[in-house]
Design a protein around this motif. Structure first.
Motif, PDB file in Angstrom:
ATOM      1  N   LYS A 155       0.817  -1.211   0.000  1.00 36.10           N
ATOM      2  CA  LYS A 155       0.000   0.000   0.000  1.00 36.10           C
ATOM      3  C   LYS A 155       0.853   1.264   0.000  1.00 36.10           C
ATOM      4  N   ALA A 156       2.102   1.149   0.472  1.00 35.29           N
ATOM      5  CA  ALA A 156       2.983   2.315   0.549  1.00 35.29           C
ATOM      6  C   ALA A 156       3.644   2.657  -0.784  1.00 35.29           C
ATOM      7  N   TRP A 157       3.545   1.757  -1.768  1.00 34.62           N
ATOM      8  CA  TRP A 157       4.183   2.032  -3.055  1.00 34.62           C
ATOM      9  C   TRP A 157       3.531   3.259  -3.691  1.00 34.62           C
ATOM     10  N   PRO A 158       4.301   4.234  -4.144  1.00 35.29           N
ATOM     11  CA  PRO A 158       3.729   5.451  -4.751  1.00 35.29           C
ATOM     12  C   PRO A 158       3.380   5.243  -6.225  1.00 35.29           C
ATOM     13  N   ALA A 162       6.269   7.739 -12.272  1.00 33.71           N
ATOM     14  CA  ALA A 162       6.295   8.541 -13.500  1.00 33.71           C
ATOM     15  C   ALA A 162       7.346   8.046 -14.478  1.00 33.71           C
ATOM     16  N   THR A 163       8.487   7.598 -13.955  1.00 37.25           N
ATOM     17  CA  THR A 163       9.589   7.134 -14.815  1.00 37.25           C
ATOM     18  C   THR A 163      10.257   5.929 -14.174  1.00 37.25           C
ATOM     19  N   LEU A 164      11.053   5.224 -14.968  1.00 33.79           N
ATOM     20  CA  LEU A 164      11.834   4.125 -14.405  1.00 33.79           C
ATOM     21  C   LEU A 164      12.899   4.640 -13.440  1.00 33.79           C
ATOM     22  N   ALA A 165      13.371   5.850 -13.680  1.00 31.99           N
ATOM     23  CA  ALA A 165      14.324   6.446 -12.736  1.00 31.99           C
ATOM     24  C   ALA A 165      13.673   6.606 -11.364  1.00 31.99           C
ATOM     25  N   ASP A 166      12.395   6.945 -11.345  1.00 30.01           N
ATOM     26  CA  ASP A 166      11.675   7.048 -10.074  1.00 30.01           C
ATOM     27  C   ASP A 166      11.554   5.683  -9.409  1.00 30.01           C
ATOM     28  N   VAL A 167      11.340   4.643 -10.193  1.00 33.89           N
ATOM     29  CA  VAL A 167      11.282   3.277  -9.656  1.00 33.89           C
ATOM     30  C   VAL A 167      12.608   2.944  -8.981  1.00 33.89           C
ATOM     31  N   ARG A 168      13.697   3.181  -9.704  1.00 34.49           N
ATOM     32  CA  ARG A 168      15.013   2.841  -9.171  1.00 34.49           C
ATOM     33  C   ARG A 168      15.308   3.604  -7.880  1.00 34.49           C
ATOM     34  N   LYS A 169      14.937   4.879  -7.869  1.00 37.77           N
ATOM     35  CA  LYS A 169      15.234   5.699  -6.692  1.00 37.77           C
ATOM     36  C   LYS A 169      14.395   5.262  -5.500  1.00 37.77           C
ATOM     37  N   TRP A 170      13.102   4.999  -5.721  1.00 36.74           N
ATOM     38  CA  TRP A 170      12.255   4.662  -4.580  1.00 36.74           C
ATOM     39  C   TRP A 170      12.670   3.333  -3.962  1.00 36.74           C
ATOM     40  N   TRP A 177      11.762   0.275   3.766  1.00 36.67           N
ATOM     41  CA  TRP A 177      12.422  -0.997   4.064  1.00 36.67           C
ATOM     42  C   TRP A 177      13.907  -0.984   3.712  1.00 36.67           C
ATOM     43  N   VAL A 178      14.391   0.061   3.070  1.00 40.66           N
ATOM     44  CA  VAL A 178      15.796   0.138   2.678  1.00 40.66           C
ATOM     45  C   VAL A 178      16.595   0.782   3.804  1.00 40.66           C
TER      46      VAL A 178
END
Length: 291
Positions: A155-158, A162-170, A177-178
């Motif tokens: 549920k916390a996933w935003p 918008a981009t794959l760069a956002d995926v990698r950063k999050w 959890w990181v």
């Protein structure tokens, strides 16, 4: 280059199997073992996909027929809304893949959930499995609290990203959890995203992942582990989810268990430290290959 092979799993679910390298050319060489004795089936973990094994599969393909399977609900395999996501379904799918691809007796290499599938299949069908590599999977029950934490995490996933760069950063930095920045984790999750009309979303259904998980988190799996008669290697990352004490107890319970650990690696051992991962499993594979 990857070659897709379609497989029919339990209950008719369509599965995608992948070869990421050319099979070894051994035809006509009487000194080489039979093809089935030179095969490996790679099973990813929950939320993973076959492509997460690409580096390992290419490395193995010089000596083995190395096939990675997109398990039901994952990757390019079918994701029927009403499909079964029980342990039996996953094990039956892997069994069907081995038989339809003519891989047995094979070596099973599994990460996390895929490792549990591997040792359950080895216990069920010892005729199809000649060796198992268990990568960072616990045999003990994780419990109800763990399942609740996962539901909250999803549920916390935003979403959508918008981009794959956002995926990698999050997933590599911002995810609660990181504990510290982990670029490999960001890349891992970038591979399981697909672009939709409003952004990037996972290729899997989080609800199906929770259904898959609830079929093992409440149970321990020591009994099935003790039934695995073939050589089995338990591998853990020093910062992974499988603790050293439990890993060593797993090795003790296994009739032919061995142990290896990879420094500077977390749960995604083969993704975090691919060279050290290969170094950890190669001696074991050589021994099984010589049997």
């Amino acid at each position: 280059m990857a070659r897709r092979i379609d497989v029919t799993g339990a209950d008719g679910v369509g599965l995608a199997a992948w070869e990421f390298g050319d099979p070894p050319k051994t035809a006509g060489d009487p000194a080489e073992p039979a093809a089935g004795n030179r095969s490996v089936l790679l099973l990813h973990g929950l939320m993973g996909r076959a492509s997460h094994w690409a580096s390992t599969a290419r490395w193995l393909s010089g000596r083995y027929r190395a096939v990675a399977l997109d398990q039901r609900g994952h990757g390019r395999s079918d994701k029927p809304a009403q499909a079964s996501f029980t342990r039996d379904a996953y094990v039956d799918d892997a069994e069907a893949a081995l038989e339809q691809l003519g891989l047995g007796p094979t070596v099973l290499i599994g990460h996390a959930m895929g490792a549990l599938t591997a040792w359950q299949l080895a216990a069920k069908r010892p005729d199809l499995v000649r060796g198992v590599v268990i990568c960072d999977m616990r045999a003990s029950a994780l419990g109800a609290a763990s399942q609740r934490e996962w539901a909250q995490w999803f549920k916390a996933w935003p979403l959508p990203f918008a981009t794959l760069a956002d995926v990698r950063k999050w997933f590599g930095e911002d995810d609660p959890w990181v504990e510290r920045p982990n670029p490999a984790r960001g890349e891992f999750y970038a591979e399981v995203m697909a672009e939709s009309s409003d952004g990037w979303r996972p290729v899997f259904d989080p609800e199906q992942m929770l259904r898959s998980r609830e079929t093992w988190v409440y149970d321990a799996h020591w009994e099935e582990l003790a039934q695995v008669r073939c050589p089995t290697l338990v591998v853990r990352g020093l910062d992974g989810q499988l603790g050293r004490a439990e890993a060593q107890e797993m090795v003790r319970v296994l009739p032919r268990g061995r142990y290896a650990e990879v420094a500077d690696a977390g749960h995604l051992v083969h993704y975090d430290q691919p060279e050290a991962w290969r170094a950890a499993i190669e001696p074991f594979l050589d021994t099984v290959r010589a049997d």
